[in-house]
Design a protein around this motif. Sequence first.
Motif, PDB file in Angstrom:
ATOM      1  N   HIS A 145      26.295 -43.490  12.537  1.00 55.82           N
ATOM      2  CA  HIS A 145      24.888 -43.276  13.213  1.00 55.82           C
ATOM      3  C   HIS A 145      24.322 -44.753  13.761  1.00 55.82           C
ATOM      4  CE1 HIS A 145      24.400 -39.320  11.270  1.00 55.82           C
ATOM      5  NE2 HIS A 145      24.702 -40.209  10.045  1.00 55.82           N
ATOM      6  N   ASN A 146      23.414 -44.708  14.511  1.00 55.81           N
ATOM      7  CA  ASN A 146      22.884 -46.095  15.170  1.00 55.81           C
ATOM      8  C   ASN A 146      22.551 -47.004  13.802  1.00 55.81           C
ATOM      9  OD1 ASN A 146      23.403 -45.415  17.713  1.00 55.81           O
ATOM     10  ND2 ASN A 146      21.383 -44.578  18.133  1.00 55.81           N
ATOM     11  N   ILE A 147      22.554 -48.328  14.211  1.00 63.04           N
ATOM     12  CA  ILE A 147      22.170 -49.414  13.382  1.00 63.04           C
ATOM     13  C   ILE A 147      20.723 -49.845  13.632  1.00 63.04           C
ATOM     14  CG2 ILE A 147      22.499 -51.674  12.121  1.00 63.04           C
ATOM     15  CD1 ILE A 147      25.471 -51.392  13.105  1.00 63.04           C
ATOM     16  N   GLU A 148      19.751 -49.299  12.714  1.00 60.57           N
ATOM     17  CA  GLU A 148      18.480 -49.498  13.117  1.00 60.57           C
ATOM     18  C   GLU A 148      17.783 -50.838  12.203  1.00 60.57           C
ATOM     19  OE1 GLU A 148      16.589 -45.974  11.533  1.00 60.57           O
ATOM     20  OE2 GLU A 148      17.548 -44.544  12.678  1.00 60.57           O
ATOM     21  N   LEU A 149      18.076 -51.761  13.114  1.00 56.94           N
ATOM     22  CA  LEU A 149      17.978 -53.196  12.632  1.00 56.94           C
ATOM     23  C   LEU A 149      17.073 -54.115  13.638  1.00 56.94           C
ATOM     24  CD1 LEU A 149      20.776 -55.616  11.462  1.00 56.94           C
ATOM     25  CD2 LEU A 149      18.882 -56.280  12.773  1.00 56.94           C
ATOM     26  N   SER A 150      15.820 -54.459  13.098  1.00 52.87           N
ATOM     27  CA  SER A 150      14.685 -55.242  14.013  1.00 52.87           C
ATOM     28  C   SER A 150      13.846 -55.730  12.779  1.00 52.87           C
ATOM     29  CB  SER A 150      14.003 -54.488  15.143  1.00 52.87           C
ATOM     30  OG  SER A 150      13.292 -53.444  14.456  1.00 52.87           O
ATOM     31  N   ALA A 151      13.916 -56.948  13.008  1.00 55.67           N
ATOM     32  CA  ALA A 151      13.015 -57.853  12.059  1.00 55.67           C
ATOM     33  C   ALA A 151      12.706 -59.225  12.196  1.00 55.67           C
ATOM     34  CB  ALA A 151      13.654 -57.744  10.604  1.00 55.67           C
ATOM     35  N   ALA A 152      11.806 -59.763  11.615  1.00 57.86           N
ATOM     36  CA  ALA A 152      11.437 -61.247  11.755  1.00 57.86           C
ATOM     37  C   ALA A 152      12.099 -61.686  10.509  1.00 57.86           C
ATOM     38  CB  ALA A 152       9.895 -61.402  11.758  1.00 57.86           C
ATOM     39  N   LEU A 153      12.401 -62.875  10.251  1.00 61.39           N
ATOM     40  CA  LEU A 153      12.959 -63.501   9.161  1.00 61.39           C
ATOM     41  C   LEU A 153      12.623 -65.160   9.041  1.00 61.39           C
ATOM     42  CD1 LEU A 153      15.103 -62.961   6.916  1.00 61.39           C
ATOM     43  CD2 LEU A 153      16.839 -63.822   8.227  1.00 61.39           C
ATOM     44  N   GLU A 154      12.045 -65.365   8.247  1.00 57.64           N
ATOM     45  CA  GLU A 154      11.475 -66.754   7.950  1.00 57.64           C
ATOM     46  C   GLU A 154      12.664 -67.776   7.524  1.00 57.64           C
ATOM     47  OE1 GLU A 154       8.331 -67.623   8.089  1.00 57.64           O
ATOM     48  OE2 GLU A 154       8.103 -65.161   8.553  1.00 57.64           O
ATOM     49  N   THR A 155      12.603 -68.484   8.596  1.00 57.22           N
ATOM     50  CA  THR A 155      13.876 -69.877   8.440  1.00 57.22           C
ATOM     51  C   THR A 155      13.603 -70.526   7.101  1.00 57.22           C
ATOM     52  OG1 THR A 155      12.408 -71.182   9.740  1.00 57.22           O
ATOM     53  CG2 THR A 155      14.086 -69.721  10.795  1.00 57.22           C
ATOM     54  N   ALA A 156      12.633 -70.716   6.531  1.00 60.24           N
ATOM     55  CA  ALA A 156      12.318 -71.375   5.234  1.00 60.24           C
ATOM     56  C   ALA A 156      13.115 -70.516   3.889  1.00 60.24           C
ATOM     57  CB  ALA A 156      10.932 -71.743   4.851  1.00 60.24           C
ATOM     58  N   SER A 157      13.297 -69.226   4.119  1.00 61.84           N
ATOM     59  CA  SER A 157      14.047 -68.543   3.288  1.00 61.84           C
ATOM     60  C   SER A 157      15.276 -68.779   2.772  1.00 61.84           C
ATOM     61  CB  SER A 157      13.576 -67.014   3.194  1.00 61.84           C
ATOM     62  OG  SER A 157      14.563 -66.344   4.467  1.00 61.84           O
ATOM     63  N   VAL A 158      15.596 -68.409   1.822  1.00 65.60           N
ATOM     64  CA  VAL A 158      17.405 -68.804   1.441  1.00 65.60           C
ATOM     65  C   VAL A 158      18.268 -68.144   2.589  1.00 65.60           C
ATOM     66  CG1 VAL A 158      19.115 -68.530  -0.096  1.00 65.60           C
ATOM     67  CG2 VAL A 158      16.925 -69.043  -1.033  1.00 65.60           C
ATOM     68  N   ALA A 159      18.114 -66.772   2.843  1.00 66.93           N
ATOM     69  CA  ALA A 159      18.877 -66.137   3.851  1.00 66.93           C
ATOM     70  C   ALA A 159      18.506 -66.506   5.353  1.00 66.93           C
ATOM     71  CB  ALA A 159      18.430 -64.652   3.887  1.00 66.93           C
ATOM     72  N   GLY A 160      17.357 -66.740   5.504  1.00 64.86           N
ATOM     73  CA  GLY A 160      16.820 -67.473   7.041  1.00 64.86           C
ATOM     74  C   GLY A 160      17.664 -68.659   7.302  1.00 64.86           C
ATOM     75  N   SER A 161      17.555 -69.783   5.996  1.00 66.80           N
ATOM     76  CA  SER A 161      17.811 -71.139   6.222  1.00 66.80           C
ATOM     77  C   SER A 161      19.568 -70.918   6.466  1.00 66.80           C
ATOM     78  CB  SER A 161      17.369 -71.876   4.983  1.00 66.80           C
ATOM     79  OG  SER A 161      18.265 -73.139   5.028  1.00 66.80           O
ATOM     80  N   ARG A 162      20.101 -70.231   5.741  1.00 68.09           N
ATOM     81  CA  ARG A 162      21.669 -69.903   5.885  1.00 68.09           C
ATOM     82  C   ARG A 162      22.002 -69.675   7.141  1.00 68.09           C
ATOM     83  NH1 ARG A 162      22.622 -67.037   0.275  1.00 68.09           N
ATOM     84  NH2 ARG A 162      22.811 -68.952  -1.052  1.00 68.09           N
ATOM     85  N   LEU A 163      21.449 -68.570   7.768  1.00 65.55           N
ATOM     86  CA  LEU A 163      21.432 -67.980   9.144  1.00 65.55           C
ATOM     87  C   LEU A 163      21.152 -68.842  10.213  1.00 65.55           C
ATOM     88  CD1 LEU A 163      22.592 -65.222  10.216  1.00 65.55           C
ATOM     89  CD2 LEU A 163      20.322 -64.651  10.237  1.00 65.55           C
ATOM     90  N   ALA A 164      20.101 -69.870   9.923  1.00 64.98           N
ATOM     91  CA  ALA A 164      20.003 -70.859  10.980  1.00 64.98           C
ATOM     92  C   ALA A 164      20.905 -71.957  11.134  1.00 64.98           C
ATOM     93  CB  ALA A 164      18.482 -71.492  10.678  1.00 64.98           C
ATOM     94  N   THR A 165      21.492 -72.305   9.852  1.00 62.73           N
ATOM     95  CA  THR A 165      22.398 -73.276   9.801  1.00 62.73           C
ATOM     96  C   THR A 165      23.603 -72.731  10.489  1.00 62.73           C
ATOM     97  OG1 THR A 165      21.549 -74.303   7.579  1.00 62.73           O
ATOM     98  CG2 THR A 165      23.977 -74.595   8.168  1.00 62.73           C
ATOM     99  N   LEU A 166      24.175 -71.417  10.233  1.00 63.29           N
ATOM    100  CA  LEU A 166      25.135 -70.967  10.803  1.00 63.29           C
ATOM    101  C   LEU A 166      25.137 -71.164  12.305  1.00 63.29           C
ATOM    102  CD1 LEU A 166      27.968 -69.973  10.800  1.00 63.29           C
ATOM    103  CD2 LEU A 166      27.038 -67.715  10.073  1.00 63.29           C
ATOM    104  N   GLY A 167      24.055 -70.427  12.793  1.00 62.56           N
ATOM    105  CA  GLY A 167      23.639 -70.348  14.169  1.00 62.56           C
ATOM    106  C   GLY A 167      23.789 -71.924  14.974  1.00 62.56           C
ATOM    107  N   HIS A 168      23.282 -72.721  14.174  1.00 64.71           N
ATOM    108  CA  HIS A 168      23.317 -74.250  14.791  1.00 64.71           C
ATOM    109  C   HIS A 168      24.671 -74.525  14.856  1.00 64.71           C
ATOM    110  CE1 HIS A 168      18.842 -75.361  15.333  1.00 64.71           C
ATOM    111  NE2 HIS A 168      18.770 -74.611  14.421  1.00 64.71           N
ATOM    112  N   LEU A 169      25.338 -74.224  13.828  1.00 63.34           N
ATOM    113  CA  LEU A 169      26.683 -74.722  13.728  1.00 63.34           C
ATOM    114  C   LEU A 169      27.575 -74.141  14.806  1.00 63.34           C
ATOM    115  CD1 LEU A 169      29.271 -75.873  12.409  1.00 63.34           C
ATOM    116  CD2 LEU A 169      29.510 -73.920  10.951  1.00 63.34           C
ATOM    117  N   LEU A 170      27.357 -72.657  15.308  1.00 63.65           N
ATOM    118  CA  LEU A 170      27.891 -71.949  16.314  1.00 63.65           C
ATOM    119  C   LEU A 170      27.613 -72.776  17.630  1.00 63.65           C
ATOM    120  CD1 LEU A 170      27.588 -68.341  15.604  1.00 63.65           C
ATOM    121  CD2 LEU A 170      29.529 -69.219  16.357  1.00 63.65           C
TER     122      LEU A 170
END
Length: 332
Positions: A145-170
């Motif tokens: 089935h289609n992946i239903e994924l759309s959301a805002a993620l706070e970059t100060a949260s643990v998950a948001g901070s990790r994802l932002a760090t990885l994005g900047h590394l990329l």
Amino acid sequence: MTHFARRRAFRIVKADADEMSEHYAKTLSPAKVEPLTRGGRILVEDRHFSLGPFSIWAGKCHSGMKVAFSQPSDVFVLYLPLSNAMEIDIGRSRLTSDPGTALIANMSQFDKLTLHENRGHIGVAFERSAMVSQLSEMLDAPVLHNIELSAALETASVAGSRLATLGHLLWDCFDVESDNRVSAIAADHLFRAAMAMILEAVPHNYSERLKRPASPAMPRNLKRAIEYMVANISQPMTVAEIAREAGTSVRALQTAFQQFKDTTPLSFLRQMRLEGVRRTLADETNELSIAQAARAWGFTHMGRFSAVYHDAFGQSPSETARLRNKRQTAAT
């Protein structure tokens, strides 16, 4: 081997809307671009890179603009804010990104982007087929089935901070002189790590299945059934035949597939065949036509094959082949 595409630098000073529309068509998706104020000009700086099914860009919209999509691409997009605000309109919903909020959504659902004055961000795009493949690997089961994924993620949260760090590394891996870039293999792994983090951190319709404890080892009859499917992937087969070769009953086989793979035997077989065709069509060394590749993986009815392929991956077989050709052209 996958190679880096040539860097596409894009800088516009006092541009008209047609230039920005052309840029979106080349890099992301056909769109109509307008300044925020009637008769205003657009001032944008942008750098864009691509690698196989992934792309990454960074830029700043000094003047502000509105982007209305006519044929949005079927890609999942992560926006990591650098400055000011942006909104995404999806039907009646609106997602807002400011310097503390990242956004992740499927661009195929976008109606409009609004970038305010001095909005800056890093954007990362993942083709739907890559996200489906990543989720399938994490689930160890087909994604039907289609992946239903759309959301805002706070970059100060643990998950948001990790994802932002990885994005900047990329981004740091790309926005350097060619001699200092990491290999295409390393960058590919970073993109796939980003997809895994998104699928774990952002709620979607498969989240509960990802949280389930790992299944115990598959029973021997299920392993034998899958081995038989793989060995005879191009041949027609029935559930009764698969069960017979696996040394079990049809009912026991269906129960095993439901318990350990969360699907039916024939749905599992179809997904294996579809993913096989997709790998073949995306392979830069492939010389088979679409029909030949489909037959090699057990599809005999081309019209039905094209329909189920599009349902599974969000693109037609010919689109997959065209993307492969584009990557080959960019690498030469």
